[in-house]
Write a protein that holds these residues in place. Structure first.
Motif, PDB file in Angstrom:
ATOM      1  N   ARG A 130       8.886  15.313   2.423  1.00 36.33           N
ATOM      2  CA  ARG A 130       9.224  14.484   1.266  1.00 36.33           C
ATOM      3  C   ARG A 130       8.012  14.334   0.349  1.00 36.33           C
ATOM      4  NH1 ARG A 130      13.311  10.086   2.404  1.00 36.33           N
ATOM      5  NH2 ARG A 130      11.971   8.937   0.966  1.00 36.33           N
ATOM      6  N   PRO A 131       8.227  14.319  -0.966  1.00 35.16           N
ATOM      7  CA  PRO A 131       7.104  14.183  -1.895  1.00 35.16           C
ATOM      8  C   PRO A 131       6.460  12.802  -1.876  1.00 35.16           C
ATOM      9  CG  PRO A 131       9.187  14.164  -3.079  1.00 35.16           C
ATOM     10  CD  PRO A 131       9.509  14.537  -1.666  1.00 35.16           C
ATOM     11  N   ASP A 132       7.186  11.789  -1.370  1.00 33.70           N
ATOM     12  CA  ASP A 132       6.641  10.422  -1.376  1.00 33.70           C
ATOM     13  C   ASP A 132       6.012  10.032  -0.041  1.00 33.70           C
ATOM     14  OD1 ASP A 132       9.120  10.481  -0.107  1.00 33.70           O
ATOM     15  OD2 ASP A 132       9.587   8.394  -0.620  1.00 33.70           O
ATOM     16  N   VAL A 133       5.887  10.985   0.897  1.00 40.25           N
ATOM     17  CA  VAL A 133       5.309  10.700   2.215  1.00 40.25           C
ATOM     18  C   VAL A 133       4.075  11.567   2.406  1.00 40.25           C
ATOM     19  CG1 VAL A 133       5.676  10.803   4.711  1.00 40.25           C
ATOM     20  CG2 VAL A 133       7.513   9.982   3.215  1.00 40.25           C
ATOM     21  N   PHE A 134       3.015  10.998   2.936  1.00 36.90           N
ATOM     22  CA  PHE A 134       1.788  11.743   3.164  1.00 36.90           C
ATOM     23  C   PHE A 134       1.050  11.178   4.377  1.00 36.90           C
ATOM     24  CE2 PHE A 134       0.541   8.094   0.714  1.00 36.90           C
ATOM     25  CZ  PHE A 134      -0.727   7.760   1.156  1.00 36.90           C
ATOM     26  N   ALA A 135       0.170  11.995   4.949  1.00 42.09           N
ATOM     27  CA  ALA A 135      -0.686  11.576   6.051  1.00 42.09           C
ATOM     28  C   ALA A 135      -2.067  11.292   5.501  1.00 42.09           C
ATOM     29  CB  ALA A 135      -0.758  12.658   7.123  1.00 42.09           C
ATOM     30  N   ILE A 144       0.869   7.787   8.820  1.00 41.63           N
ATOM     31  CA  ILE A 144       1.840   8.425   7.924  1.00 41.63           C
ATOM     32  C   ILE A 144       2.312   7.347   6.952  1.00 41.63           C
ATOM     33  CG2 ILE A 144       3.968   9.773   7.762  1.00 41.63           C
ATOM     34  CD1 ILE A 144       1.811  11.125   9.445  1.00 41.63           C
ATOM     35  N   TRP A 145       2.133   7.603   5.659  1.00 38.80           N
ATOM     36  CA  TRP A 145       2.392   6.596   4.635  1.00 38.80           C
ATOM     37  C   TRP A 145       3.504   7.044   3.687  1.00 38.80           C
ATOM     38  CZ3 TRP A 145      -0.549   2.027   4.433  1.00 38.80           C
ATOM     39  CH2 TRP A 145      -1.681   1.994   5.252  1.00 38.80           C
ATOM     40  N   GLN A 146       4.151   6.046   3.078  1.00 42.50           N
ATOM     41  CA  GLN A 146       5.151   6.328   2.048  1.00 42.50           C
ATOM     42  C   GLN A 146       4.738   5.635   0.753  1.00 42.50           C
ATOM     43  OE1 GLN A 146       9.067   4.737   2.621  1.00 42.50           O
ATOM     44  NE2 GLN A 146      10.026   6.327   1.383  1.00 42.50           N
ATOM     45  N   ARG A 147       4.751   6.386  -0.335  1.00 42.53           N
ATOM     46  CA  ARG A 147       4.415   5.829  -1.636  1.00 42.53           C
ATOM     47  C   ARG A 147       5.561   4.945  -2.144  1.00 42.53           C
ATOM     48  NH1 ARG A 147       2.884  11.255  -1.881  1.00 42.53           N
ATOM     49  NH2 ARG A 147       0.620  11.588  -2.036  1.00 42.53           N
ATOM     50  N   PRO A 148       5.258   4.026  -3.050  1.00 40.66           N
ATOM     51  CA  PRO A 148       6.320   3.195  -3.629  1.00 40.66           C
ATOM     52  C   PRO A 148       7.377   4.062  -4.296  1.00 40.66           C
ATOM     53  CG  PRO A 148       4.157   2.357  -4.224  1.00 40.66           C
ATOM     54  CD  PRO A 148       3.929   3.692  -3.588  1.00 40.66           C
ATOM     55  N   ALA A 149       8.609   3.637  -4.201  1.00 43.58           N
ATOM     56  CA  ALA A 149       9.695   4.399  -4.816  1.00 43.58           C
ATOM     57  C   ALA A 149       9.618   4.295  -6.330  1.00 43.58           C
ATOM     58  CB  ALA A 149      11.039   3.870  -4.325  1.00 43.58           C
ATOM     59  N   SER A 150       9.958   5.376  -7.021  1.00 44.01           N
ATOM     60  CA  SER A 150      10.019   5.354  -8.478  1.00 44.01           C
ATOM     61  C   SER A 150      11.278   4.625  -8.906  1.00 44.01           C
ATOM     62  CB  SER A 150      10.036   6.791  -9.010  1.00 44.01           C
ATOM     63  OG  SER A 150      11.234   7.441  -8.605  1.00 44.01           O
ATOM     64  N   VAL A 160      13.489   5.862   2.247  1.00 41.76           N
ATOM     65  CA  VAL A 160      13.597   5.097   3.480  1.00 41.76           C
ATOM     66  C   VAL A 160      13.354   3.633   3.158  1.00 41.76           C
ATOM     67  CG1 VAL A 160      12.732   4.819   5.810  1.00 41.76           C
ATOM     68  CG2 VAL A 160      12.734   7.073   4.757  1.00 41.76           C
ATOM     69  N   LYS A 161      14.264   2.776   3.562  1.00 38.92           N
ATOM     70  CA  LYS A 161      14.131   1.366   3.258  1.00 38.92           C
ATOM     71  C   LYS A 161      13.149   0.691   4.206  1.00 38.92           C
ATOM     72  CE  LYS A 161      18.825   0.929   1.439  1.00 38.92           C
ATOM     73  NZ  LYS A 161      20.119   0.222   1.561  1.00 38.92           N
ATOM     74  N   GLY A 162      12.455  -0.337   3.713  1.00 43.69           N
ATOM     75  CA  GLY A 162      11.545  -1.076   4.579  1.00 43.69           C
ATOM     76  C   GLY A 162      10.529  -1.839   3.769  1.00 43.69           C
ATOM     77  N   ARG A 163       9.734  -2.646   4.444  1.00 40.26           N
ATOM     78  CA  ARG A 163       8.756  -3.471   3.758  1.00 40.26           C
ATOM     79  C   ARG A 163       7.517  -2.660   3.391  1.00 40.26           C
ATOM     80  NH1 ARG A 163       8.692  -4.461   9.118  1.00 40.26           N
ATOM     81  NH2 ARG A 163       6.738  -4.230  10.233  1.00 40.26           N
ATOM     82  N   LEU A 164       6.809  -3.103   2.361  1.00 43.76           N
ATOM     83  CA  LEU A 164       5.548  -2.474   1.993  1.00 43.76           C
ATOM     84  C   LEU A 164       4.450  -3.007   2.884  1.00 43.76           C
ATOM     85  CD1 LEU A 164       5.807  -2.514  -1.901  1.00 43.76           C
ATOM     86  CD2 LEU A 164       6.423  -0.689  -0.314  1.00 43.76           C
ATOM     87  N   SER A 165       3.371  -2.244   3.025  1.00 42.89           N
ATOM     88  CA  SER A 165       2.301  -2.621   3.939  1.00 42.89           C
ATOM     89  C   SER A 165       1.327  -3.585   3.278  1.00 42.89           C
ATOM     90  CB  SER A 165       1.542  -1.379   4.393  1.00 42.89           C
ATOM     91  OG  SER A 165       2.404  -0.539   5.114  1.00 42.89           O
ATOM     92  N   THR A 166       0.815  -4.508   4.066  1.00 44.58           N
ATOM     93  CA  THR A 166      -0.219  -5.425   3.625  1.00 44.58           C
ATOM     94  C   THR A 166      -1.446  -5.213   4.495  1.00 44.58           C
ATOM     95  OG1 THR A 166       1.412  -7.055   2.943  1.00 44.58           O
ATOM     96  CG2 THR A 166      -0.829  -7.836   3.271  1.00 44.58           C
ATOM     97  N   LEU A 167      -2.552  -4.884   3.875  1.00 48.12           N
ATOM     98  CA  LEU A 167      -3.801  -4.685   4.602  1.00 48.12           C
ATOM     99  C   LEU A 167      -4.684  -5.880   4.319  1.00 48.12           C
ATOM    100  CD1 LEU A 167      -4.420  -0.907   3.867  1.00 48.12           C
ATOM    101  CD2 LEU A 167      -3.258  -1.932   5.811  1.00 48.12           C
ATOM    102  N   GLY A 168      -4.900  -6.710   5.319  1.00 46.41           N
ATOM    103  CA  GLY A 168      -5.629  -7.955   5.108  1.00 46.41           C
ATOM    104  C   GLY A 168      -4.763  -8.875   4.274  1.00 46.41           C
ATOM    105  N   GLY A 173       1.022  -1.525  -1.843  1.00 47.49           N
ATOM    106  CA  GLY A 173       2.106  -0.818  -2.498  1.00 47.49           C
ATOM    107  C   GLY A 173       2.572   0.371  -1.689  1.00 47.49           C
ATOM    108  N   LEU A 174       1.892   0.649  -0.595  1.00 43.11           N
ATOM    109  CA  LEU A 174       2.254   1.743   0.298  1.00 43.11           C
ATOM    110  C   LEU A 174       2.905   1.186   1.558  1.00 43.11           C
ATOM    111  CD1 LEU A 174      -1.016   3.870   0.089  1.00 43.11           C
ATOM    112  CD2 LEU A 174       1.150   4.361  -1.055  1.00 43.11           C
ATOM    113  N   ARG A 175       3.769   1.967   2.106  1.00 38.80           N
ATOM    114  CA  ARG A 175       4.437   1.568   3.334  1.00 38.80           C
ATOM    115  C   ARG A 175       3.889   2.396   4.494  1.00 38.80           C
ATOM    116  NH1 ARG A 175      10.593   3.163   4.648  1.00 38.80           N
ATOM    117  NH2 ARG A 175      10.766   2.255   6.733  1.00 38.80           N
ATOM    118  N   LEU A 176       3.376   1.736   5.520  1.00 37.70           N
ATOM    119  CA  LEU A 176       2.857   2.422   6.702  1.00 37.70           C
ATOM    120  C   LEU A 176       4.009   2.690   7.657  1.00 37.70           C
ATOM    121  CD1 LEU A 176       0.490   3.495   8.370  1.00 37.70           C
ATOM    122  CD2 LEU A 176       0.139   1.163   9.244  1.00 37.70           C
TER     123      LEU A 176
END
Length: 220
Positions: A130-135, A144-150, A160-168, A173-176
């Motif tokens: 997928r273009p919105d998923v990267f390692a 493995i991360w997912q970029r915010p949906a356009s 893929v539905k789910g919450r965005l990641s919070t670091l600290g 804006g990225l989902r782990l």
């Protein structure tokens, strides 16, 4: 007193004993195979007691690798190679079996899992297409991360539905989806050999008796 000589014809008995002797290897092989399959079934049943919600693949880990015969009185019960790779540490101790990424464990965070709570087979490969998923490593977290949906993806895409990641305290804006974690030693014991020994000790007398009775019936 007059001497008497009585002869007994034992040829029939000798033949029966000879026939029985020929049946001993058959009886032994029958008993060994019965015990081997008993061990296989009970070892497989024990997987559900050792692990939480194991996959059916794990519950079919034990096999009768080799059955005994009249000419080779050896039966072998073992773990199937594919399952042995990750189950062996639970028998011999050590760290979880891993593949790739310098021995780290890839664990689910907010990515898809199957009904056993594990990463489905082939899921990572599909996501990585997928273009919105990267390692990558973000804020020190490797995974493995997912970029915010356009806008289009939010309205009609199949993201893929789910919450965005919070670091600290800062949202990325990225989902782990999955994270690489340092490996650690297993905390459960398979007890494969000890269990097999107890099963053999408990079932051998009955299996041998049943095999002998079968041999006697066959010899008639």
């Amino acid at each position: 007193m007059a001497n008497a000589s009585i002869k007994i014809d034992t040829r029939a008995i000798q033949k029966q004993l000879s026939d029985m002797a020929k049946q001993i290897p058959f009886a032994t092989a029958t008993a060994l195979n019965s015990i081997a399959f008993d061990v296989m079934r009970k070892e497989n049943d024990s997987m559900a007691e050792i692990f939480d919600n194991p996959r059916p693949f794990t519950q079919r880990a034990t096999q009768v690798e080799k059955k005994a015969s009249k000419t080779d009185l050896t039966a072998v019960v073992s773990l199937r190679p594919a399952q042995e790779r990750y189950l062996l540490p639970y028998e011999e101790g050590g760290q979880h079996a891993t593949s790739g990424n310098a021995g780290k464990l890839l664990v689910p965070v907010d990515g898809p899992v199957d009904r056993y709570g594990q990463i489905p087979k082939g899921m990572i490969a599909r996501l990585m297409q997928r273009p919105d998923v990267f390692a990558g490593t973000i804020k020190g977290i490797e995974g493995i991360w997912q970029r915010p949906a356009s806008g289009n993806q939010r309205n009609g895409g199949k993201g893929v539905k789910g919450r965005l990641s919070t670091l600290g305290t800062k949202k990325t804006g990225l989902r782990l989806l999955y994270a690489w974690r340092e490996n650690k030693s297993v905390n459960k014991s398979l007890g494969f050999v000890d269990r097999a020994r107890k099963i053999i000790e408990a079932s051998s007398p009955q299996a041998l008796q049943a095999a002998i009775q079968k041999a006697i019936r066959t010899a008639r």
